[in-house]
Motif scaffolding. Structure first.
Motif, PDB file in Angstrom:
ATOM      1  N   HIS A   1       2.689  -6.569  -2.593  1.00 43.97           N
ATOM      2  CA  HIS A   1       2.569  -5.285  -3.278  1.00 43.97           C
ATOM      3  C   HIS A   1       2.428  -4.097  -2.328  1.00 43.97           C
ATOM      4  CE1 HIS A   1       2.267  -7.567  -6.909  1.00 43.97           C
ATOM      5  NE2 HIS A   1       2.007  -6.511  -7.641  1.00 43.97           N
TER       6      HIS A   1
ATOM      7  N   VAL B   1       6.058 -12.174  -5.169  1.00 46.81           N
ATOM      8  CA  VAL B   1       5.496 -13.368  -5.786  1.00 46.81           C
ATOM      9  C   VAL B   1       6.434 -13.998  -6.822  1.00 46.81           C
ATOM     10  CG1 VAL B   1       4.120 -11.824  -7.277  1.00 46.81           C
ATOM     11  CG2 VAL B   1       3.470 -14.200  -7.055  1.00 46.81           C
ATOM     12  N   HIS B   2       7.069 -13.176  -7.645  1.00 48.21           N
ATOM     13  CA  HIS B   2       7.920 -13.742  -8.699  1.00 48.21           C
ATOM     14  C   HIS B   2       9.309 -14.122  -8.201  1.00 48.21           C
ATOM     15  CE1 HIS B   2       4.554 -12.386 -10.834  1.00 48.21           C
ATOM     16  NE2 HIS B   2       4.880 -11.113 -10.796  1.00 48.21           N
TER      17      HIS B   2
ATOM     18  N   ASP C   1      -0.373  -9.832 -12.156  1.00 50.34           N
ATOM     19  CA  ASP C   1       0.762  -8.901 -12.133  1.00 50.34           C
ATOM     20  C   ASP C   1       1.510  -9.138 -13.430  1.00 50.34           C
ATOM     21  OD1 ASP C   1       2.841  -7.267 -10.151  1.00 50.34           O
ATOM     22  OD2 ASP C   1       3.810  -8.439 -11.723  1.00 50.34           O
TER      23      ASP C   1
ATOM     24  N   HIS D   1       4.439  -8.762 -14.455  1.00 52.73           N
ATOM     25  CA  HIS D   1       5.793  -9.321 -14.467  1.00 52.73           C
ATOM     26  C   HIS D   1       5.854 -10.813 -14.163  1.00 52.73           C
ATOM     27  CE1 HIS D   1       6.449  -5.022 -14.384  1.00 52.73           C
ATOM     28  NE2 HIS D   1       7.413  -5.323 -15.223  1.00 52.73           N
TER      29      HIS D   1
ATOM     30  N   SER E   1      12.902  -5.248  -6.136  1.00 55.71           N
ATOM     31  CA  SER E   1      11.831  -5.631  -7.060  1.00 55.71           C
ATOM     32  C   SER E   1      12.040  -7.042  -7.606  1.00 55.71           C
ATOM     33  CB  SER E   1      11.681  -4.649  -8.231  1.00 55.71           C
ATOM     34  OG  SER E   1      12.549  -4.978  -9.279  1.00 55.71           O
ATOM     35  N   CYS E   2      11.021  -7.533  -8.302  1.00 56.81           N
ATOM     36  CA  CYS E   2      11.118  -8.874  -8.886  1.00 56.81           C
ATOM     37  C   CYS E   2      12.069  -8.886 -10.070  1.00 56.81           C
ATOM     38  CB  CYS E   2       9.741  -9.375  -9.299  1.00 56.81           C
ATOM     39  SG  CYS E   2       8.913  -8.317 -10.485  1.00 56.81           S
TER      40      CYS E   2
ATOM     41  N   CYS F   1       7.475  -5.428  -2.557  1.00 52.94           N
ATOM     42  CA  CYS F   1       7.588  -4.724  -3.837  1.00 52.94           C
ATOM     43  C   CYS F   1       8.117  -3.307  -3.643  1.00 52.94           C
ATOM     44  CB  CYS F   1       6.234  -4.676  -4.533  1.00 52.94           C
ATOM     45  SG  CYS F   1       5.633  -6.298  -5.014  1.00 52.94           S
TER      46      CYS F   1
ATOM     47  N   CYS G   1       9.033  -0.202  -6.129  1.00 53.07           N
ATOM     48  CA  CYS G   1       8.784  -0.580  -7.524  1.00 53.07           C
ATOM     49  C   CYS G   1       7.473   0.024  -7.984  1.00 53.07           C
ATOM     50  CB  CYS G   1       8.760  -2.088  -7.702  1.00 53.07           C
ATOM     51  SG  CYS G   1       8.241  -2.577  -9.357  1.00 53.07           S
ATOM     52  N   LEU G   2       6.452  -0.047  -7.124  1.00 57.48           N
ATOM     53  CA  LEU G   2       5.191   0.592  -7.500  1.00 57.48           C
ATOM     54  C   LEU G   2       4.691   1.551  -6.437  1.00 57.48           C
ATOM     55  CD1 LEU G   2       2.019  -1.695  -7.464  1.00 57.48           C
ATOM     56  CD2 LEU G   2       3.919  -1.909  -5.877  1.00 57.48           C
TER      57      LEU G   2
ATOM     58  N   ASN H   1      11.480  -2.053 -12.829  1.00 60.52           N
ATOM     59  CA  ASN H   1      11.155  -2.297 -14.229  1.00 60.52           C
ATOM     60  C   ASN H   1      10.394  -1.200 -14.947  1.00 60.52           C
ATOM     61  OD1 ASN H   1       8.561  -2.791 -12.959  1.00 60.52           O
ATOM     62  ND2 ASN H   1       9.455  -4.747 -12.355  1.00 60.52           N
TER      63      ASN H   1
ATOM     64  N   ARG I   1       5.402   6.515 -11.276  1.00 60.66           N
ATOM     65  CA  ARG I   1       5.378   5.104 -10.898  1.00 60.66           C
ATOM     66  C   ARG I   1       5.942   4.902  -9.483  1.00 60.66           C
ATOM     67  NH1 ARG I   1       3.741  -0.345 -12.008  1.00 60.66           N
ATOM     68  NH2 ARG I   1       5.336  -1.701 -11.144  1.00 60.66           N
TER      69      ARG I   1
HETATM   70  S1  SF4 Z   1       8.184  -5.875  -7.599  1.00 65.40           S
HETATM   71 FE1  SF4 Z   1       7.024  -4.496  -8.926  1.00 65.40          FE
HETATM   72  S2  SF4 Z   1       6.721  -5.572 -10.829  1.00 65.40           S
HETATM   73 FE2  SF4 Z   1       7.399  -7.055  -9.297  1.00 65.40          FE
HETATM   74  S3  SF4 Z   1       5.546  -7.992  -8.520  1.00 65.40           S
HETATM   75 FE3  SF4 Z   1       6.047  -6.269  -7.217  1.00 65.40          FE
HETATM   76  S4  SF4 Z   1       4.955  -4.520  -8.096  1.00 65.40           S
HETATM   77 FE4  SF4 Z   1       4.939  -6.129  -9.626  1.00 65.40          FE
END
Ligand code: SF4
Lengths: 466, 198
Positions: free
Chosen positions: A65, A110-111, A130, A132, A346-347, A407, A410-411, A429, A435
């Motif tokens: 993140h 992570v995802h 998280d 997502h 992003s994920c 990430c 994305c954030l 997302n 954001r």
């Molecule tokens: S890419 Fe964005 S939505 Fe996905 S885990 Fe990272 S912060 Fe969360």
């Protein structure tokens, strides 16, 4: 004969340790992912209570993140970020949790890394601090985001306490048109249902469109389930799923694989099972999508104009505030809007297919001069694939740079922040106010739409390039 | 983390009649770098509350001394977006113990209950009445009665019942949390987990 049941019920019910009357279920978690931002306070909680981690081998840690996406070999500059990364490492070591820190070859979002390494399997329950986490539902798992108190619960007891959500199903049959990607499918669904339309539900996606989708695409769709308020989304595992998993590092092998397959094949909604809510759409009605407002429900087909306040579900005052923030007006065309930034990553859309799609449009073209582009792979594995497949050469040739995994924008917790007032076409997302950086203005879209914008400098229908 | 018991809260309230207040507004991501649960209230609604030069935005409700109290009243779909519990911590740390809305996002609602904030869902009509009551008198008292599951606009006596499951209600009334509960059933969990496929 048993009552017909849904995929969701099968997986949920198999994980209920105890049902509390007039209360939540005590729910067993098979796999738990942690990252640097939402775990430190949970570990502090364990310490203050004097309790430990129950099953350290069921939790996996990755730093994502808050990591830089350039010069990852250098010490992290921001002391607060460095401290969070350090704490993740220390806590993981202390409790014997696998830790894929910055620079580790398995590091990534992570995802992205969970599925990539075969940790995510059909029929599992998976959580992470998280939202997502819903991504993992693509494998027929029940996966959802949790808060830090729940991270502490999973660490200490491998359980959380959850009321069982209601069930919904979204069915889409037919064939997707040219240039219509999984991201467009999910943005379309969210625009139909609004950002709160699925709150309280767990969503199963069914029908031809999802059956024909790759695992990467299914992950994109399940990922965005939370953006219509759903706790998560899931898709029944099938041959596509099994082929993806076969041979992945942590996936079962040999006899264990055969046993697992026998179980996985039972993971589908029975004929006649009922849902609390059902929606059906046609693939032919979906065109490339883009958002114009400040929640993911405020999106539309790219060729359409920005709707009138009377045509959206959000109240008029909120809608006007949203458009005011974006600097847009009702009934304007979105195509042709000048943009400043493009974020691929992003994920949601940071997997190899997304880079292939992006490259398919920028190939032989040049990045527009007015555009700053951040291309951020979801993991080191994706990064390596981009290089191996020659995609990096295409990107470089077209004037793009590839950053390192995380990430990122994305954030915007790290330095990758879109400046105030600037427009970004992003494959991530969320388009909430700020954001992607204080004052930033986000238009969510697919990698194809992002690529078309990157080479033209304005919002462009990607179909003209295909 | 244990929290204070919640029984009956009677307080003035801060109105925020905006829909889809997401957790990125409640606490922007750049303030999530702390590794302790301290001081999040200072950054509650940071970008709505302060200009870039750190001066307060005069038109934002938290900067308006007319409104105060330990109840926050928000528009539909409050708390959507990210699962960050920091959003609930920030609301608690700022001094709110209760959020009233006509509709909450799931994760935010769960997080709130876990840390001792009571999310109260009322009908859209009753929510409008609350907003009108505060507009008419910024010092209007709202009473949230957890034992009776009732929220009342004190001046007019108008009230509405709200729902909460018995388990969570008991936790809130006593300041218990789920971790205590789970610790008490570890044997049962271990027996179950040993049999699980994964
Ligand atoms: S890419 Fe964005 S939505 Fe996905 S885990 Fe990272 S912060 Fe969360």
């Amino acid at each position: 004969m048993n009552n017909p049941t849904t995929l969701f019920d099968k997986v949920w019910d198999a994980h209920v340790v105890r049902k509390i009357e007039d209360g939540p279920d005590v729910f067993l978690i098979d796999r738990h992912f942690i990252h640097e931002v939402t775990s430190p306070v949970a570990f502090l909680g364990l310490e203050s209570r004097g309790i430990g981690v129950l099953y350290s081998e069921r939790t996996f840690a990755t730093a994502d993140h808050n990591t830089p996406t350039i010069n990852q070999h250098l010490p992290v500059q921001d002391p607060l970020s460095a401290n969070q990364l350090q704490q993740l490492e220390t806590n993981s070591a202390k409790y014997g949790i696998s830790h894929w820190g910055l620079g580790h070859q398995k590091n990534g979002i992570v995802h992205v890394v969970g599925p990539e390494n075969g940790i995510t399997l059909p029929g599992m329950t998976i959580v992470c601090g998280d939202s997502h986490t819903s991504t993992h539902g693509a494998f027929g798992a029940i996966a959802f985001g949790i808060g830090t108190s729940e991270v502490e619960m999973v660490l200490s007891s491998q359980c959380i306490m959850q009321p069982k959500p209601k069930k919904m199903r979204v069915t889409i049959n037919g064939k997707l048109g040219k240039g219509v990607t999984p991201k467009d499918v999910t943005l379309y669904i969210i625009a139909q249902l609004s950002a709160a339309g699925a709150t309280g539900y767990f969503c199963e996606y069914a029908g031809e469109v999802f059956e024909n989708m790759s695992m990467e695409g299914r992950m994109t769709v399940c990922n965005m389930s939370i953006e219509m308020g759903a706790r998560g989304g899931m898709i029944a595992p099938d041959e596509t799923t099994f082929a993806y998993l076969n041979g992945r590092e942590q996936a079962p092998k040999g006899e264990a694989w055969d046993r697992a397959m026998a179980y996985w094949k039972t993971l589908k909604t029975d004929e006649g099972a009922t849902f609390d809510l059902e929606y059906t759409y046609n693939a032919e009605d979906i065109e490339p999508q883009i958002t114009y407002g400040t929640n993911p429900g405020l999106g539309t087909g790219i060729s359409k104009n920005i709707p009138l306040a009377t045509d959206v579900i959000d109240g008029e005052a909120s809608y006007k505030k949203s458009l005011g923030y974006m600097g847009f007006a009702e009934n304007e065309s979105i195509i042709g809007k000048p943009i400043d930034y493009v974020f691929l990553g992003s994920c949601t859309n940071g997997r190899i297919e997304d880079f292939r799609a992006f490259a398919s449009i920028v190939k032989g073209r040049k990045k527009a001069d007015n555009v700053t582009a951040w291309l951020v792979p979801g993991s080191h594995v994706v990064e390596a694939q981009i290089k191996e497949e020659g995609i990096l050469d295409i990107l470089t040739e077209a004037g793009f740079l590839l950053r390192q995994p995380g990430c990122s924008a994305c954030l915007a917790m790290n330095d990758d922040k879109i400046p105030a007032g600037k427009y970004a076409v992003s494959t991530s997302n969320r388009n909430f106010e700020g954001r992607q950086g204080p004052g930033s203005r986000t238009l969510l879209a697919s990698p194809l739409v992002a690529a078309a914008a990157a080479v033209t400098g304005v919002v462009t229908d990607p179909r003209q390039f295909l | 983390m244990a929290y204070d018991k919640f029984t009956i809260l009677s307080s003035t309230a801060v109105p925020m009649p905006i829909e889809n207040v997401d957790t990125d507004q409640i606490i922007p991501a750049r303030f999530l770098k702390a590794t302790k649960r301290e001081g999040f209230g200072d950054n509650l609604f940071r970008d709505w509350r302060y200009n870039n030069d750190e001066s307060p935005k005069q038109d934002f409700v938290l900067n308006n001394p007319t409104y105060s109290g330990s109840i926050l009243v928000g528009g539909r779909n409050f708390g959507s977006g990210s699962s960050r519990e920091h959003a609930a911590w920030a609301i608690y740390d700022y001094g709110f113990r209760c959020v009233i809305s006509s509709f909450f996002a799931d994760i935010f609602k769960g997080n709130s209950l876990n840390i001792g904030i009571l999310p109260v869902t009322v009908s859209p009509e009753f929510l409008d009445k609350i907003f009108l009551a505060i507009e008419a008198d910024p010092k209007a008292e709202i009473e949230v009665n957890l034992p009776e599951q009732k929220v009342t606009i004190v001046a007019s006596g108008e009230s509405e019942d709200f729902t909460i499951n018995g388990y969570k209600k008991n936790n809130m009334l006593n300041g218990f949390d789920d971790i205590d509960y789970l610790q008490s059933m570890k044997g049962e969990i271990a027996a179950f987990a040993e049999k699980s496929l994964y």
